[in-house]
Design a protein around this motif. Structure first.
Motif: not given
Length: 123
Positions: A40, A44-49, A51-53
């Motif tokens: 999890r 979460i970290l992959s999706v956040s990265f 989105c921010l990129t």
């Protein structure tokens, strides 16, 4: 019969030995859920990265192109000649052509006489 013994088995007896303290229960629960928690966390970290990129890419490219100017293609014009006449001094001609193609949603560099192109004003 012996009431107290110093005997220790060489085999671990995990079935009967449970830690009844709050820390022990939390530790065992965390170890049981560790794999699920890590999966999890990675998602979460992959999706956040991502989105921010994407957000930073949009902000970066949006801030560079302030406005655009319309240009009507004449006979003998090419994207190269148009870019040489309208690009900023410090910018590479190929980069400006790429921006023209991106702004006008062009896949190739083919242009026709009378075609209206949007030329970006780049800061």
């Amino acid at each position: 019969m012996l009431k107290y013994s110093t005997y220790n088995s060489i085999y671990s007896n995990t079935e009967g030995a449970q830690d009844h303290t709050l820390f022990g229960k939390l530790f065992h629960q965390m170890m049981d859920n560790n794999r699920r928690f890590l999966v999890r966390l990675v998602i979460i970290l992959s999706v956040s990265f991502l989105c921010l990129t994407g957000f930073m890419t949009v902000l970066t490219s949006a801030s560079e192109i302030v406005s655009y100017q319309e240009f009507v293609v004449s006979t003998g014009d090419s994207l190269w000649s148009i870019a040489l006449d309208h690009k900023p001094y410090h910018m590479d001609t190929r980069e400006y052509i790429d921006r023209i193609k991106q702004l006008n949603v062009m896949e190739t560099s083919d242009i026709q006489t009378g075609q209206v192109l949007s030329l970006p004003h780049v800061e």
